[in-house]
Design a protein around this motif. Structure first.
Motif, mmCIF file in Angstrom:
data_model
loop_
_atom_site.group_PDB
_atom_site.id
_atom_site.type_symbol
_atom_site.label_atom_id
_atom_site.label_comp_id
_atom_site.label_asym_id
_atom_site.label_seq_id
_atom_site.Cartn_x
_atom_site.Cartn_y
_atom_site.Cartn_z
ATOM 1 N N ARG A 17 2.607 -9.364 6.202
ATOM 2 C CA ARG A 17 2.766 -7.941 7.170
ATOM 3 C C ARG A 17 3.825 -7.473 5.633
ATOM 4 O O ARG A 17 4.440 -8.838 5.058
ATOM 5 C CB ARG A 17 3.691 -7.070 7.516
ATOM 6 C CG ARG A 17 3.143 -7.731 9.165
ATOM 7 C CD ARG A 17 1.672 -6.161 8.893
ATOM 8 N NE ARG A 17 0.221 -6.522 9.827
ATOM 9 C CZ ARG A 17 -0.488 -6.227 10.097
ATOM 10 N NH1 ARG A 17 -0.646 -4.807 9.032
ATOM 11 N NH2 ARG A 17 -1.553 -6.011 11.132
ATOM 12 N N HIS A 18 3.573 -6.334 4.231
ATOM 13 C CA HIS A 18 4.421 -6.187 3.469
ATOM 14 C C HIS A 18 5.551 -5.984 3.671
ATOM 15 O O HIS A 18 6.752 -6.140 2.737
ATOM 16 C CB HIS A 18 3.725 -4.692 2.762
ATOM 17 C CG HIS A 18 4.220 -3.060 3.839
ATOM 18 N ND1 HIS A 18 3.495 -2.995 5.523
ATOM 19 C CD2 HIS A 18 4.960 -1.964 3.953
ATOM 20 C CE1 HIS A 18 4.326 -1.974 5.918
ATOM 21 N NE2 HIS A 18 5.369 -1.458 4.593
ATOM 22 N N SER A 71 -3.805 0.193 -1.699
ATOM 23 C CA SER A 71 -3.494 0.604 -1.179
ATOM 24 C C SER A 71 -4.908 0.895 -0.240
ATOM 25 O O SER A 71 -5.847 0.183 -0.191
ATOM 26 C CB SER A 71 -3.839 1.780 -2.487
ATOM 27 O OG SER A 71 -5.171 1.885 -2.597
ATOM 28 N N LYS A 73 -5.611 1.811 3.730
ATOM 29 C CA LYS A 73 -5.677 1.277 4.984
ATOM 30 C C LYS A 73 -6.919 0.063 5.635
ATOM 31 O O LYS A 73 -8.188 1.636 5.574
ATOM 32 C CB LYS A 73 -4.915 2.542 5.841
ATOM 33 C CG LYS A 73 -4.850 2.492 7.554
ATOM 34 C CD LYS A 73 -4.804 3.534 8.353
ATOM 35 C CE LYS A 73 -3.927 3.909 10.262
ATOM 36 N NZ LYS A 73 -3.931 4.552 10.417
ATOM 37 N N VAL A 90 -4.944 -3.481 12.077
ATOM 38 C CA VAL A 90 -4.826 -2.398 10.965
ATOM 39 C C VAL A 90 -4.132 -3.581 10.007
ATOM 40 O O VAL A 90 -2.814 -3.735 10.490
ATOM 41 C CB VAL A 90 -4.771 -1.416 11.645
ATOM 42 C CG1 VAL A 90 -4.348 -0.147 10.172
ATOM 43 C CG2 VAL A 90 -5.561 -0.139 12.581
ATOM 44 N N TYR A 92 -2.168 -2.127 5.984
ATOM 45 C CA TYR A 92 -1.556 -1.817 5.473
ATOM 46 C C TYR A 92 -0.976 -2.061 3.765
ATOM 47 O O TYR A 92 -0.950 -3.160 3.849
ATOM 48 C CB TYR A 92 0.183 -0.701 6.375
ATOM 49 C CG TYR A 92 -0.728 -0.059 7.853
ATOM 50 C CD1 TYR A 92 -0.532 1.043 8.079
ATOM 51 C CD2 TYR A 92 -0.054 -1.140 8.396
ATOM 52 C CE1 TYR A 92 -0.727 1.487 8.970
ATOM 53 C CE2 TYR A 92 -0.239 -0.993 10.188
ATOM 54 C CZ TYR A 92 -0.956 0.433 10.625
ATOM 55 O OH TYR A 92 -1.208 1.060 11.330
ATOM 56 N N ASP A 95 0.123 -5.436 2.560
ATOM 57 C CA ASP A 95 0.085 -6.127 3.584
ATOM 58 C C ASP A 95 -1.301 -7.002 2.724
ATOM 59 O O ASP A 95 -1.677 -7.045 1.886
ATOM 60 C CB ASP A 95 -0.865 -5.896 4.702
ATOM 61 C CG ASP A 95 -0.090 -5.129 5.329
ATOM 62 O OD1 ASP A 95 0.989 -5.462 5.302
ATOM 63 O OD2 ASP A 95 0.050 -4.740 6.366
ATOM 64 N N GLU A 110 -8.915 4.532 5.341
ATOM 65 C CA GLU A 110 -8.833 5.561 4.042
ATOM 66 C C GLU A 110 -9.397 4.550 2.823
ATOM 67 O O GLU A 110 -9.562 4.081 2.870
ATOM 68 C CB GLU A 110 -7.576 5.750 3.976
ATOM 69 C CG GLU A 110 -6.431 6.159 4.961
ATOM 70 C CD GLU A 110 -4.900 5.708 5.008
ATOM 71 O OE1 GLU A 110 -4.329 5.605 3.654
ATOM 72 O OE2 GLU A 110 -3.675 5.992 4.874
ATOM 73 N N SER A 112 -9.093 2.679 0.166
ATOM 74 C CA SER A 112 -8.404 2.019 -0.119
ATOM 75 C C SER A 112 -8.234 0.922 -1.249
ATOM 76 O O SER A 112 -10.271 0.489 -2.152
ATOM 77 C CB SER A 112 -8.831 -0.088 1.467
ATOM 78 O OG SER A 112 -8.275 1.064 2.079
#
Length: 142
Positions: A17-18, A71, A73, A90, A92, A95, A110, A112
């Motif tokens: 995760r980011h 960028s 989702k 999911v 984001y 990630d 979204e 991406s």
């Protein structure tokens, strides 16, 4: 945060995760994986000595992919080797995911941007077997 997707004791995926941070270096993959994934955080003025990589024969049986979500989702759907749906998660912006074994599909939730790294050379139609996704009413997002 590190998330691992495991099915029948087989590591299918690792998600970094980011928000993950740690001093030094950490490898997330076992030494025998043909694609290695690590995280480094080094202080200012830290030096990695110049080096070249020696030719070492390697045999790659399965393609492993690393995706960086620049960028957007994205929902990732995970399947076992028999194409049976397991679960979804999911991703984001920021990630990183390593797809090691099993099957996977994606839906852009979204607009991406994704950067993909995998072994080559690309084998065209021999590289993958496509199959029908699980119906959306059967998704289990974790």
């Amino acid at each position: 945060m590190i998330q691992k997707i495991i099915n029948d004791n087989q590591l299918l995926s690792i998600i970094i995760r980011h928000s993950f941070q740690k001093e030094g270096i950490e490898f997330f993959t076992p030494d025998d994986f043909s694609q290695q994934l690590a995280y480094m955080k080094r202080p200012k003025d830290y030096v990695i000595a110049p080096h070249v990589h020696n030719p070492v024969p390697r045999e790659v049986q399965f393609t492993k992919e690393v995706l960086y979500l620049k960028s957007g989702k994205v929902r990732v759907d995970f399947y076992d080797e028999q194409q049976k749906y397991l679960e979804s998660t999911v991703l984001y912006a920021g990630d990183v995911i390593l797809l090691a074994f099993g099957g996977h599909g994606f839906e852009m939730l979204e607009e991406s941007e994704i950067i993909e790294v995998k072994q080559g050379p690309y084998a065209g139609d021999l590289d993958k077997t496509r199959f029908e996704p699980v119906p959306s009413d059967q998704l289990v997002v974790k």
